[in-house]
Design a protein around this motif. Sequence first.
Motif, mmCIF file in Angstrom:
data_model
loop_
_atom_site.group_PDB
_atom_site.id
_atom_site.type_symbol
_atom_site.label_atom_id
_atom_site.label_comp_id
_atom_site.label_asym_id
_atom_site.label_seq_id
_atom_site.Cartn_x
_atom_site.Cartn_y
_atom_site.Cartn_z
ATOM 1 N N ASP A 1 4.654 -9.273 -27.590
ATOM 2 C CA ASP A 1 5.836 -10.124 -27.403
ATOM 3 C C ASP A 1 5.508 -11.441 -26.720
ATOM 4 O O ASP A 1 6.404 -12.216 -26.401
ATOM 5 N N LYS A 2 4.220 -11.669 -26.441
ATOM 6 C CA LYS A 2 3.745 -12.895 -25.787
ATOM 7 C C LYS A 2 4.290 -13.058 -24.366
ATOM 8 O O LYS A 2 4.391 -14.160 -23.850
ATOM 9 N N ARG A 3 4.632 -11.940 -23.713
ATOM 10 C CA ARG A 3 5.067 -11.996 -22.313
ATOM 11 C C ARG A 3 3.867 -12.026 -21.379
ATOM 12 O O ARG A 3 3.992 -12.401 -20.215
ATOM 13 N N PHE A 4 2.705 -11.621 -21.881
ATOM 14 C CA PHE A 4 1.473 -11.671 -21.099
ATOM 15 C C PHE A 4 0.303 -11.837 -22.049
ATOM 16 O O PHE A 4 0.275 -11.242 -23.121
ATOM 17 N N ASP A 5 -0.669 -12.680 -21.642
ATOM 18 C CA ASP A 5 -1.835 -12.912 -22.499
ATOM 19 C C ASP A 5 -3.135 -13.062 -21.722
ATOM 20 O O ASP A 5 -4.177 -13.318 -22.304
ATOM 21 N N GLY A 6 -3.094 -12.911 -20.416
ATOM 22 C CA GLY A 6 -4.304 -12.990 -19.610
ATOM 23 C C GLY A 6 -4.731 -14.397 -19.243
ATOM 24 O O GLY A 6 -5.796 -14.592 -18.664
ATOM 25 N N LYS A 7 -3.916 -15.404 -19.572
ATOM 26 C CA LYS A 7 -4.258 -16.771 -19.185
ATOM 27 C C LYS A 7 -4.302 -16.872 -17.662
ATOM 28 O O LYS A 7 -3.612 -16.115 -16.964
ATOM 29 N N PRO A 8 -5.108 -17.789 -17.138
ATOM 30 C CA PRO A 8 -5.249 -17.904 -15.685
ATOM 31 C C PRO A 8 -3.906 -18.023 -14.958
ATOM 32 O O PRO A 8 -3.026 -18.759 -15.387
ATOM 33 N N ASN A 9 -3.783 -17.247 -13.908
ATOM 34 C CA ASN A 9 -2.618 -17.246 -13.019
ATOM 35 C C ASN A 9 -1.331 -16.694 -13.626
ATOM 36 O O ASN A 9 -0.291 -16.734 -12.987
ATOM 37 N N LYS A 10 -1.391 -16.191 -14.853
ATOM 38 C CA LYS A 10 -0.224 -15.526 -15.440
ATOM 39 C C LYS A 10 -0.153 -14.122 -14.871
ATOM 40 O O LYS A 10 -1.168 -13.461 -14.694
ATOM 41 N N THR A 11 1.057 -13.662 -14.597
ATOM 42 C CA THR A 11 1.223 -12.313 -14.059
ATOM 43 C C THR A 11 2.355 -11.593 -14.789
ATOM 44 O O THR A 11 3.248 -12.229 -15.355
ATOM 45 N N LEU A 12 2.294 -10.291 -14.743
ATOM 46 C CA LEU A 12 3.367 -9.460 -15.281
ATOM 47 C C LEU A 12 3.453 -8.212 -14.418
ATOM 48 O O LEU A 12 2.475 -7.474 -14.276
ATOM 49 N N LEU A 13 4.610 -7.983 -13.821
ATOM 50 C CA LEU A 13 4.829 -6.816 -12.978
ATOM 51 C C LEU A 13 5.603 -5.776 -13.781
ATOM 52 O O LEU A 13 6.681 -6.056 -14.302
ATOM 53 N N LEU A 14 5.032 -4.584 -13.880
ATOM 54 C CA LEU A 14 5.656 -3.479 -14.603
ATOM 55 C C LEU A 14 5.950 -2.340 -13.641
ATOM 56 O O LEU A 14 5.101 -1.993 -12.816
ATOM 57 N N SER A 15 7.104 -1.746 -13.750
ATOM 58 C CA SER A 15 7.414 -0.535 -12.998
ATOM 59 C C SER A 15 6.820 0.646 -13.746
ATOM 60 O O SER A 15 6.915 0.717 -14.966
ATOM 61 N N SER A 16 6.219 1.563 -13.006
ATOM 62 C CA SER A 16 5.636 2.725 -13.688
ATOM 63 C C SER A 16 6.698 3.780 -14.007
ATOM 64 O O SER A 16 6.432 4.715 -14.741
ATOM 65 N N ARG A 17 7.873 3.639 -13.437
ATOM 66 C CA ARG A 17 8.987 4.564 -13.688
ATOM 67 C C ARG A 17 8.561 6.019 -13.490
ATOM 68 O O ARG A 17 9.001 6.915 -14.195
ATOM 69 N N GLY A 18 7.632 6.225 -12.534
ATOM 70 C CA GLY A 18 7.172 7.573 -12.232
ATOM 71 C C GLY A 18 6.167 8.144 -13.212
ATOM 72 O O GLY A 18 5.786 9.298 -13.107
ATOM 73 N N LEU A 19 5.704 7.324 -14.160
ATOM 74 C CA LEU A 19 4.759 7.789 -15.168
ATOM 75 C C LEU A 19 3.306 7.721 -14.699
ATOM 76 O O LEU A 19 2.427 8.293 -15.321
ATOM 77 N N LEU A 20 3.060 6.969 -13.616
ATOM 78 C CA LEU A 20 1.745 6.861 -12.988
ATOM 79 C C LEU A 20 1.895 7.212 -11.518
ATOM 80 O O LEU A 20 3.003 7.227 -10.989
ATOM 81 N N LYS A 21 0.789 7.431 -10.839
ATOM 82 C CA LYS A 21 0.848 7.642 -9.396
ATOM 83 C C LYS A 21 1.142 6.335 -8.664
ATOM 84 O O LYS A 21 1.704 6.342 -7.581
ATOM 85 N N ALA A 22 0.770 5.198 -9.257
ATOM 86 C CA ALA A 22 1.115 3.890 -8.707
ATOM 87 C C ALA A 22 2.576 3.598 -9.031
ATOM 88 O O ALA A 22 3.051 3.894 -10.131
ATOM 89 N N ASP A 23 3.298 3.013 -8.072
ATOM 90 C CA ASP A 23 4.709 2.689 -8.307
ATOM 91 C C ASP A 23 4.882 1.536 -9.294
ATOM 92 O O ASP A 23 5.824 1.517 -10.083
ATOM 93 N N HIS A 24 3.974 0.550 -9.211
ATOM 94 C CA HIS A 24 4.025 -0.622 -10.069
ATOM 95 C C HIS A 24 2.619 -0.972 -10.555
ATOM 96 O O HIS A 24 1.638 -0.622 -9.911
#
Length: 82
Positions: free
Chosen positions: A50-73
Amino acid sequence: MIKTTIKDENLTEHKTDCLIVHCFQQEKPEEFLKSIDSRLNGAILKAYQDKRFDGKPNKTLLLSSRGLLKADHVLLVGIGKK
């Protein structure tokens, strides 16, 4: 104060408030992200498509794990081209 720790372990099993992952600039997620993406039901791949993230310098994307990982985000941080 933020506590930062660098570890070399299975990312899907790391317990933390926010798992920060550095990503190179490219069209699709790197191979090592597949295990996290699988647990997040394809949310990382979808963000790339969806082009919301592409790894370009200083681009960030915060995802909630919704309990699917041990990490919260999961925070993807772009670091540019290899």
